[in-house]
Every structure is written in C-alpha cells, then in structure tokens.
Write an enzyme that holds these catalytic residues in place. Structure first.
Site, PDB file in Angstrom:
ATOM      1  N   LYS A 254      65.190 -13.717  -3.845  1.00  0.00           N
ATOM      2  CA  LYS A 254      64.446 -12.805  -2.659  1.00  0.00           C
ATOM      3  C   LYS A 254      64.377 -13.789  -1.520  1.00  0.00           C
ATOM      4  CE  LYS A 254      59.549 -11.435  -1.799  1.00  0.00           C
ATOM      5  NZ  LYS A 254      58.427 -11.170  -2.099  1.00  0.00           N
ATOM      6  N   ASP A 259      56.991 -12.136   5.584  1.00  0.00           N
ATOM      7  CA  ASP A 259      56.527 -10.912   4.881  1.00  0.00           C
ATOM      8  C   ASP A 259      55.188 -10.551   5.493  1.00  0.00           C
ATOM      9  OD1 ASP A 259      55.836  -8.629   3.300  1.00  0.00           O
ATOM     10  OD2 ASP A 259      55.065  -9.775   1.745  1.00  0.00           O
ATOM     11  N   LYS A 266      49.297  -6.900   5.751  1.00  0.00           N
ATOM     12  CA  LYS A 266      48.355  -7.817   4.768  1.00  0.00           C
ATOM     13  C   LYS A 266      47.392  -8.278   5.743  1.00  0.00           C
ATOM     14  CE  LYS A 266      52.302 -10.272   2.610  1.00  0.00           C
ATOM     15  NZ  LYS A 266      51.751 -10.111   0.949  1.00  0.00           N
ATOM     16  N   ASP A 277      57.962 -16.701   1.628  1.00  0.00           N
ATOM     17  CA  ASP A 277      58.214 -15.700   0.795  1.00  0.00           C
ATOM     18  C   ASP A 277      59.723 -15.608   0.441  1.00  0.00           C
ATOM     19  OD1 ASP A 277      57.121 -13.769  -0.745  1.00  0.00           O
ATOM     20  OD2 ASP A 277      57.377 -12.257   0.649  1.00  0.00           O
ATOM     21  N   ASP A 336      54.181  -3.306   1.104  1.00  0.00           N
ATOM     22  CA  ASP A 336      54.192  -4.940   0.656  1.00  0.00           C
ATOM     23  C   ASP A 336      54.884  -5.136  -0.436  1.00  0.00           C
ATOM     24  OD1 ASP A 336      53.343  -7.369   1.203  1.00  0.00           O
ATOM     25  OD2 ASP A 336      51.348  -7.233   0.580  1.00  0.00           O
ATOM     26  N   GLU A 338      57.690  -5.398  -1.403  1.00  0.00           N
ATOM     27  CA  GLU A 338      59.187  -5.083  -0.703  1.00  0.00           C
ATOM     28  C   GLU A 338      60.143  -6.080  -1.366  1.00  0.00           C
ATOM     29  OE1 GLU A 338      58.200  -8.800   0.215  1.00  0.00           O
ATOM     30  OE2 GLU A 338      56.777  -7.288   0.340  1.00  0.00           O
ATOM     31  N   ARG A 340      60.889  -6.674  -4.606  1.00  0.00           N
ATOM     32  CA  ARG A 340      61.438  -5.771  -5.828  1.00  0.00           C
ATOM     33  C   ARG A 340      62.544  -4.918  -4.962  1.00  0.00           C
ATOM     34  NH1 ARG A 340      55.661  -3.788  -7.506  1.00  0.00           N
ATOM     35  NH2 ARG A 340      55.461  -5.741  -6.882  1.00  0.00           N
TER      36      ARG A 340
END
Length: 489
Positions: A254, A259, A266, A277, A336, A338, A340
C-alpha cells in the site's frame, strides 16, 4: 558509515571499543601493556562488573592519538547471548561513538562465531541511519565513518558480510521513502525513484492512470481522484533463479503517499504522520532492492499502488459505488478506509498476471491494529498455515515480530453491502483489522497462499531504538529477506 573486518588494530582509529565477559580476557586481546594497565585501573576504580550491556568510557589516555577506550560488558553467560543481542550491541557501538571518526572493535576471544561478528557489524550499520537532509540549522550529524572489527578470519567474513550490507541498504531506502514529506514524494516522484533501481538488475514497469483505466482498476483510481497528483502502479521484477522456471513470490504494498482521509477527513491532530501511510509499499521496494543487490536466487515480483487521498470537488464520496478490476462492486462507506481499495486492484492484478507461488501484502492499514498490538508486533492474517508459520518464524529471527490474527466467515458477513457486492468498512463497528483483512481476502483467489501484514504500528517509531533512530523503521525488509532466504532460495 562503513564496517570492515580486519586482522589488526589500525593506527588511524581514534577510539577502541572492547567487548568482554571478564577482566582476565584483556590479556588475550593483543593490546599494548600500557593500554591494559589503564583499562584495569579504570575497571577497578569504577567497580566495573562486566555485566551484560554495562559500559565504561575511559578518557585522558597516555596515547594522545587515542581519544577514548570503551569497555562493554557481555556478562558471564555467553551461551545466553543471541544473534539479536549482538545486533543491538552493534547499534549501541554506533550510538556511543558518533563523535569519533574511526573506531576499532575488539571482542572477547571466547566469541569465535563468525555469525556473531557479522551481526555485530550489521547492527552497527542499522544503528547509523540518519535522516537530516532538510535541516539547515542545529544539524547534529554523526562523524563516524568507519568501524573496523578485529578478527583472525577477516577475508571470509568480509565476503559473507555483503549479504547484510545489501539488506541494510534496502532498509535504509525504505526508511528514506517513509521519512520523505509528501510534497516531495508524491506518486509520480515515487515511481521515478523506483525506476532508478533498474541499475541493480530490477525490471521496472510503471502504469499511469490511462493504463489503469484500461485495466478497469476503478477501486484504486477512486482513491486518488481527489488529488492533483496522478496515481501510479509500479511493478518490480527480480529474476534471480534463471536456472529453474518457478512461480514468483509476490509482494504487494500500500503506497498512500499522503492520507488526509478524503471526504471522511481525519482529525488535524497528528495528520502530518500520514506522510508515512506508504510504509507497506516502502517495505516492498526496500525488499526488492535488497534481493537484487545481494543477487538472491529467487524469482520475485513487487507491486506497489501509489496514490494520494485528498478531499476535492472530484474526490470519491461516502455512498459511491465503484467496480474493482475483479468485477466485484464496492460501496464506499468511508473514504478513509482507502488502503484496502488500493490493495484490492493491486492484489487482483498481481495474481491474475503472475500466478505467484505466494502473495504477501504489507500495509499501514488500520488504527485498530495499533489498539490490538501497539507498536511492538505487526498483525498477520492469512489463508495458509504453512505460510503463516514461515512468516512468524522469520519475524522472530530478525526481531520484526508478527502475531497471527483471526479470519472467519462470520466476520466476512459484516462486510456485505445492501447496494453492492461488498462495502469498505463493517457496519457494526469493532474488529476493524480483521474485517479489513476479510475485505482483502475477497480479492485473493482461493488457491493462492496469501498473507496480509498490517504494519500500522510498526512502520514509524516515535522513540527509536538501538537499530534505528526515531522516525521510519523500514519494518518488513528484514523479515521478507529472512523469509525468502530460509524458505525459497
């Protein structure tokens, strides 16, 4: 900083680091009598007991060229000291001697194991990492350029030590990627840095948004559509086993370069940490670099999905439905969740194209993983007991520990959507890490041995340790190299 194994003490060293289990061992190290007398005097004056990790620094020496002698205790139970202990001692050596230019390390003659000496050097290198490229003031940079470890077997050890240097270079590359700010390391720049690794024998493919749209990767593309930066998918090929055609090992990461949470934004507190991230992708890139540099006899593929998750008029919204490359439709209930979505298309593409022997994905996926295991152990989810055992043992051996967490069809039900095939968060709350893994499993073909490593608590450290400063850890590079070498080379 470099580590070399040499046969005798260098006159260029401005410090000597002596590692001993007992006072009587001093006589067997080949030191000058004047040094031995000064060391013995300080040991007696300070009441030094040679306990494990006890340290004594001796200054104001009669030899004015030598700034310091360090005496470091091994304790009297040498059989109880592990490889990992020697790595940490190596890191401690670097930490204690940063103000020196060149040091010599002499270790108790009772420690004759070549592997112990290499682990000592390996830990010294890992502990030397610094990330200060953007500092212009108050810059405290290590002056230490060379550590020489004294041994009678220097030629052989230098030759075998190359493996450790190559893995350390992969770890450092991963740390650099995670530490970079997102205004510098956005998806296209990230892809460009990976392309430069071609010189080490990796074959690199980069897919832009046009190519991914043609492949129907709308799950991945949806994450980045609110950003001004174009999303990328990068593939790294290492063909190190040319003598035998084997299915490749596949590592998927990933790579969310920043993010914000998207429309489901967030909280602002600590949002700056979201430059990291992409820690899962950094682990994959660092691993592929290590495999190439050490000429690993294995065929491997690295796949990283690189995106930014930003709020914008074009951004994906809660309630949207997208179709993944697999054909499955996904209802977006929280933008959020995201990572996956990025992995769903990357995993599907990897297994359909390469039909790998196994597939491991790494991701800073869920805050729930940090709640479960903190920042000491990563979460492991898998559809295969053999692979899980191999990963667990590899992690234990290199001190990048994992713990297996449950996958179960009852959790899978929580991800069913009323309006699509699956939704990207579960609708009742709780079990956030497990349901995220259940989501990913829907994009893994049943016959593919697969493991998901949730490294949310492991990719970045606020405190640092013997083998890394605070900041990016490079977690995963050492684990995957150990897994490959012990089971697949």
């Amino acid at each position: 900083m470099k580590v070399k194994f040499v046969s005798k003490l260098s006159k260029m060293s401005d410090a000597i680091f002596i590692i001993l289990s007992k006072k009587s061992s001093l006589k067997n190290l080949g030191l000058k009598d004047e040094f031995i007398k000064e060391i013995l005097r300080s040991i007696d004056n300070k009441g030094f007991k040679f306990k494990l990790n006890e340290m004594l620094e001796i200054n104001n020496l009669s030899d004015k060229k030598l700034k310091s002698i360090f005496v470091y205790g091994l304790g009297n139970k040498l059989n109880n000291i592990s490889f990992l202990d020697y790595e940490k001692i190596g890191g401690r050596i670097t930490e204690l001697t940063k103000s020196k230019n060149q040091i010599s390390v002499i270790i108790d003659k009772d420690v004759s194991n070549d592997e112990f000496l290499m682990r000592l050097g390996y830990g010294s290198i890992l502990g030397s990492y610094e990330f200060n490229k953007y500092k212009t003031k108050n810059l405290r940079k290590s002056e230490l350029s060379l550590i020489e470890i004294i041994t009678n077997n220097s030629l052989k050890i230098n030759r075998n030590f190359n493996r450790y240097k190559c893995i350390a270079e992969g770890v450092f590359f991963a740390r650099d990627l995670v530490n970079e700010p997102s205004n510098i390391l956005y998806p296209k720049e990230y892809a460009n840095r990976i392309k430069k690794l071609k010189k080490y024998g990796l074959k690199i493919e980069v897919f832009g948004e046009t190519k991914m749209k043609a492949l129907k990767m709308d799950s991945l593309l949806g994450v980045g559509q609110g950003s001004q930066r174009e999303s990328q998918l990068v593939l790294m090929h290492w063909n190190g086993n040319k003598a035998k055609k084997t299915k490749p090992l596949c590592f998927v990461g990933k790579g969310v370069c920043f993010d914000s949470g998207g429309i489901s934004i967030k909280p602002s507190n600590k949002m700056e940490e979201m430059i990291g991230d992409m820690g899962g992708s950094a682990a994959v890139v660092g691993t592929m670099l290590s495999l190439a540099k050490r000429k690993a006899k294995v065929n491997a593929i690295g796949v990283v999905g690189l995106v930014e998750n930003m709020p914008d008029g074009k951004a994906q919204k809660p309630g949207d439905i997208v179709k993944s490359m697999s054909g499955q439709t996904i209802e977006i209930q929280n933008t959020d969740a995201e990572g996956r979505l990025v992995l769903a298309d990357a995993l599907w593409y990897a297994q359909k194209r390469f039909q790998p022997e196994l597939m491991i994905d790494l991701a800073t996926l869920t805050g729930a993983m940090v709640v479960s295991l903190g920042s000491l152990i990563a979460g492991l989810f898998s559809n295969n007991d053999k692979l899980s055992k191999q990963i667990f043992e590899a992690g234990f051996n290199v001190d990048e520990k994992v713990w297996r967490m449950p996958l179960h069809k009852n959790y899978d039900k929580l991800m069913n959507s009323k309006n699509a095939d699956v939704q990207n968060i579960n609708y009742v709350g709780g079990a956030g890490s497990t349901t995220a893994a259940q989501f990913l499993q829907r994009f893994v073909l049943n016959k593919t041995p697969w493991a998901h490593l949730d490294i949310a608590g492991m990719a970045f450290s606020k405190y640092g340790g013997a083998l890394n400063s605070s900041g990016a850890t490079g977690f995963g590079v050492r684990l995957l190299n150990e897994l490959v070498e012990e089971n697949y080379e």
